[in-house]
Scaffold this active site. Sequence first.
Site, short mmCIF file in Angstrom:
data_model
loop_
_atom_site.label_atom_id
_atom_site.label_comp_id
_atom_site.label_asym_id
_atom_site.label_seq_id
_atom_site.Cartn_x
_atom_site.Cartn_y
_atom_site.Cartn_z
N LYS A 240 0.82 -1.22 0.00
CA LYS A 240 0.00 0.00 0.00
C LYS A 240 0.86 1.27 0.00
O LYS A 240 0.44 2.31 -0.47
CB LYS A 240 -0.91 0.01 1.23
CG LYS A 240 -2.04 -0.99 1.09
CD LYS A 240 -3.27 -0.52 1.86
CE LYS A 240 -4.41 -1.49 1.70
NZ LYS A 240 -4.47 -2.49 2.77
N ARG A 241 2.05 1.14 0.56
CA ARG A 241 2.98 2.26 0.61
C ARG A 241 3.24 2.81 -0.80
O ARG A 241 3.55 3.98 -0.98
CB ARG A 241 4.29 1.73 1.21
CG ARG A 241 5.25 2.75 1.72
CD ARG A 241 6.29 2.05 2.58
NE ARG A 241 6.90 0.90 1.89
CZ ARG A 241 7.83 1.01 0.95
NH1 ARG A 241 8.25 2.19 0.57
NH2 ARG A 241 8.34 -0.06 0.37
#
Length: 459
Positions: A240-241
């Site tokens: 998700k980063r």
Amino acid sequence: MIKVRFAPSPTGMLHIGGARTALFNYLFAKHNQGEFLLRIEDTDQSRSTPEAVEAIFKSLNWLGLKHDGEVVFQSQCIERHKEVAYKLLAQGRAYYCYCSPEELSKMRDDARANKQTPKYNGMWRDMDPKLAPEGVKPVVRLKAPQNGHTTIVDLVQGEVSIKNEILDDMILLRADGTPTYMLSVVVDDHDSGITHVIRGDDHLNNAFRQYHLYQACNWEVPKFAHIPLIHGPDGAKLSKRHGAVGTDAYKDMGFLPEAMRNYFLRLGWGHGDAEIISDAQAIEWFTLEGVGKSAARFDDMKFTNLNAHYIKTASHAYLLEQIKPLLKGLTPEAETLIIKGMAGLQSRAKTLVDLAWGAEIYMHKPALEDAAKEKITDETALWVNRCIESFSAQEEFSEEVLMEKTRKLAKHYDTKLGIVASALRIALTGRLVSPSLFEVMSIIGKNETLKRLEDFLKD
Ligand code: GLU
């Protein structure tokens, strides 16, 4: 016949890695005139949700990866999984283990202290069941070989071997009698006649354990192909980063399913230098030999450029259908104008969201953008006025005529065409970017053009 499957655990949306695994399985099946099955691995009831199942169906459907046959829900096969475990018990290929959590944790600590891999030491393998402690519900473990090596000839990773001593006797049934993932996956793959297991290489370690379970059951081991994971542009595992990781997020950002198929295919698979690959070519060319061993890097920019290519080359009617959900209050008249202007719109759009934004100019005059507002000078109204004058007298409202008229106007006042065009663009569209103004004016027609220009002067 070749049979493959995509076996997602429904714990969330379909993410990029899962979609790519599904695509590779799908293409492999199609290339070999085989079958592509779908199995929902929903045995972990605490993490599986019906919403996630729906989301997976929806995403696969949107992506155009149609599976063959009925969907298998793993949770409905639990009795069969247990039956296999009990058969192995009866045959002496599995055994009850009564170790308490404390004993297990001591085993692991001792192994660590001796610099060995922490694992279950097999203490109940050959122990007399009469010694079973009272009141303890046992787990069922597989009797795996303790010496020698296990070698898998993986169709992507090549020959991979491990020492059997690092594998402990894995649990097949938990103390509450429920089957473990390892048991379920092997039984289901066998029962569905899966010939090739194509999945992420985070499952490679599981393959060794699964191999022994196949052996214990006397079942043919399928061929394995563990595909490298997807990394972000920085080389770290995609998370998700890095931004969006769900296929639905890319759908919402205006990506076309065919662009996604093409881009995901190129994530870890190649055919010479080919970048733009049609579905038919993908099916014709896809083999596991084309899958690389190293992690593929997901590059948003490349994906966006590929999407822009698909938008540029798509049919006008198709694109209109795709952007319809994004256009509120679309009338049949506006649809006709958008189709007329589609060539100009599609050449400028990288996503369907861009395209819908551009198409708005054919529905109504969009609100004046701040950036456009800043460009308004005292001269803007002057030019708009002059254009109104010049265009009002014009019967034929074609692109060529309007261009000619505007050119003449600029020349007459000894100024650049760009100056007039920019005033016109702001007045007509409220924006600094749009397709060719002459095209826009000829499409919306004389009345609407003059109305927009006059409204601008009033505001
Ligand atoms: N259900 C597993 C997952 O979603 C896949 C298992 C497999 O492909 O063998 O990671």
